[in-house]
Design an enzyme around this catalytic site. Structure first.
Site, short mmCIF file in Angstrom:
data_model
loop_
_atom_site.label_atom_id
_atom_site.label_comp_id
_atom_site.label_asym_id
_atom_site.label_seq_id
_atom_site.Cartn_x
_atom_site.Cartn_y
_atom_site.Cartn_z
N TRP A 101 0.86 -0.96 0.00
CA TRP A 101 -0.18 0.14 -0.03
C TRP A 101 0.94 1.28 -0.02
O TRP A 101 0.41 2.25 -0.61
CB TRP A 101 -1.07 0.00 1.19
CG TRP A 101 -2.13 -1.28 1.10
CD1 TRP A 101 -2.24 -2.14 1.94
CD2 TRP A 101 -3.22 -1.20 0.21
NE1 TRP A 101 -3.03 -2.89 1.30
CE2 TRP A 101 -3.57 -2.44 0.46
CE3 TRP A 101 -3.21 -0.68 -1.13
CZ2 TRP A 101 -4.64 -2.92 -0.28
CZ3 TRP A 101 -4.31 -1.16 -1.86
CH2 TRP A 101 -5.10 -2.33 -1.64
N ASP A 171 -1.31 6.74 6.28
CA ASP A 171 -2.42 5.78 5.76
C ASP A 171 -2.48 4.69 7.07
O ASP A 171 -1.75 4.23 7.48
CB ASP A 171 -2.18 5.30 4.57
CG ASP A 171 -3.25 4.10 4.08
OD1 ASP A 171 -4.10 3.92 5.03
OD2 ASP A 171 -2.95 3.43 3.26
N LYS A 195 -11.51 -1.89 7.14
CA LYS A 195 -10.88 -2.52 7.90
C LYS A 195 -11.25 -2.53 9.37
O LYS A 195 -11.19 -3.70 10.04
CB LYS A 195 -9.29 -2.27 7.76
CG LYS A 195 -8.93 -1.92 6.61
CD LYS A 195 -8.69 -3.11 5.64
CE LYS A 195 -8.66 -3.02 4.18
NZ LYS A 195 -7.27 -2.21 3.64
C1 LIG Z 1 -6.99 -1.73 2.52
C2 LIG Z 1 -5.95 -0.88 2.26
C3 LIG Z 1 -5.94 0.26 1.35
C4 LIG Z 1 -6.88 0.17 0.11
O1 LIG Z 1 -8.13 0.59 0.40
P1 LIG Z 1 -9.30 0.88 -0.48
O2 LIG Z 1 -10.50 1.60 0.19
O3 LIG Z 1 -9.48 -0.46 -1.25
O4 LIG Z 1 -8.71 2.02 -1.42
C5 LIG Z 1 -5.19 1.24 1.57
N1 LIG Z 1 -4.07 1.25 2.70
C6 LIG Z 1 -3.97 0.16 3.50
C7 LIG Z 1 -3.21 0.34 4.68
C8 LIG Z 1 -5.14 -0.74 3.33
O5 LIG Z 1 -5.30 -1.53 4.20
#
Ligand SMILES: *Cc1c(COP(=O)(O)O)cnc(C)c1O
Length: 360
Positions: A101, A171, A195
């Site tokens: 990511w 993030d 998540k």
């Molecule tokens: C799942 C995830 C993403 C992607 O998320 P989307 O909503 O599918 O774009 C980005 N960063 C992390 C750390 C993730 O776990």
């Protein structure tokens, strides 16, 4: 009805209590005679839903007044572009690449400026967090970027990088609300909610006000300007109304659980059960440097791909779902987010113990 123990990395398990409440309110939300899905986002009822959600999140995270909270769409991935578009003044940024990511965000940012990877753990399949105490951060970098919890590899920054005075952008998709945070250490905290908080599609961004600019190039899409969203309290256009409503319920559930200190203690307890087992197992082993282990995502392997597959299949048959590791790493991964009950982890470990005995 029977519910499984769902160890999915995302979309992931939500508190059963929240789902039940939402089910009860499905046809008639609090006497409005309609579902939240059918309601105008400009209605009085919805206004309260989104305002309460923001306030509850502010309470939980202790978000200072000089930070805006935005409920946006497009998932975390959309912010991979929005971050450089909104933050680049000098056209320069420093990224710490600790997994897929982070790498995707790093690659996306390259479209908008000069982006340097100041640290990486790619040399050991992202199984650790690099030392970020004294990085070579460019003088004119507009920000330093991290993915705080690496969902796929199961690592977590337990110490934030020394950004040498630059604003930190994180993030936090897979560790959102899993523990208390000091928001003032960040310029921007953002994460997809699927998540740990709610339905996919919603992304929450917590942004220090001075980073919300109105001097962006005209080419930046209206919807991707944080300013547009901030000026309109996340209601510039129709927001993901139902998703935000569920997030709001999860915030209330977290408050009832005792807030983020309490949930952290529970998360530590759950993770310890699993890591303690892995550390003494003769069949399974964790894949992450112990000091960098995530409390949320726990990857492990037997060292034998066939045995891994057998384990995943037998676990599924026993009611433990989604234990297969990410396609890029193989093996297994148990995601044990806030809403995974402690019994789920205890029963998983009991099952692993039995599998170990049968396959020794
Ligand atoms: C799942 C995830 C993403 C992607 O998320 P989307 O909503 O599918 O774009 C980005 N960063 C992390 C750390 C993730 O776990």
């Amino acid at each position: 009805m029977s519910r499984v123990y769902n160890f999915s990395a995302g979309p992931a398990v939500l508190p059963e209590e929240v789902l039940r409440e939402a089910a009860e309110e499905m046809l008639d939300y609090q006497g409005t005679g309609m579902s939240v899905m059918e309601m105008s986002h400009r209605s009085k009822a919805y206004d309260k839903i989104i305002k309460d959600a923001e306030q509850d999140l502010r309470d939980l995270m202790n978000i200072p007044d000089n930070y805006k909270v935005l409920f946006l769409q497009g998932g975390a991935s959309q912010q991979f572009a929005a971050v450089p578009m909104n933050l680049m003044k000098n056209g320069k940024a420093a990224y710490i690449v600790t997994g897929q990511w982070a790498k995707k965000a790093y690659q996306e940012a390259q479209k908008y400026g000069d982006v340097v990877a100041v640290a990486s753990s790619a040399d050991k399949t992202f199984s650790y967090i690099p030392d970020c105490s004294d990085l070579d951060i460019p003088e004119d970098a507009d920000y330093v970027y991290i993915c705080e919890n690496n969902t796929i590899y199961g690592t977590k920054f337990w110490t934030l990088p020394n950004t040498k005075g630059k604003d930190l952008v994180a993030d936090v998709s897979s560790c959102f609300l899993s523990e208390p945070v000091d928001v003032t250490k960040y310029g921007v905290i953002y994460g997809g909610v699927q998540k740990n908080i709610g339905p996919a599609g919603v992304v929450i961004a917590i942004i220090r006000e001075d980073l919300i600019r109105d001097d962006l190039p005209a080419s930046v899409p209206t919807m991707l300007k944080w300013k547009t969203q901030a000026d309109n309290d996340s209601l510039y256009n129709t927001p993901p109304c139902y998703g935000i409503y569920i997030c709001g319920k999860v915030f209330k559930w977290l408050k009832k659980m005792g807030g983020l200190e309490a949930i952290k203690a529970l998360n530590e307890k759950k993770a310890k059960i699993l890591y303690d087992f892995l550390d003494q197992s003769k069949l399974f082993r964790g894949t992450v440097a112990p000091q960098d282990r995530s409390l949320m995502n726990v990857p492990f392997v037997t060292g034998n791909a066939d045995l891994d597959a057998k384990f995943v299949a037998e676990a599924k048959a026993a009611g433990f779902e989604n234990l297969k590791g990410h396609r890029s790493v193989g093996g297994m991964r148990a995601s044990i987010y806030n809403a995974m009950p402690i019994e789920g982890v205890e029963k998983l470990v009991a099952f692993m113990r039995k599998f170990e005995a049968e396959n020794a």
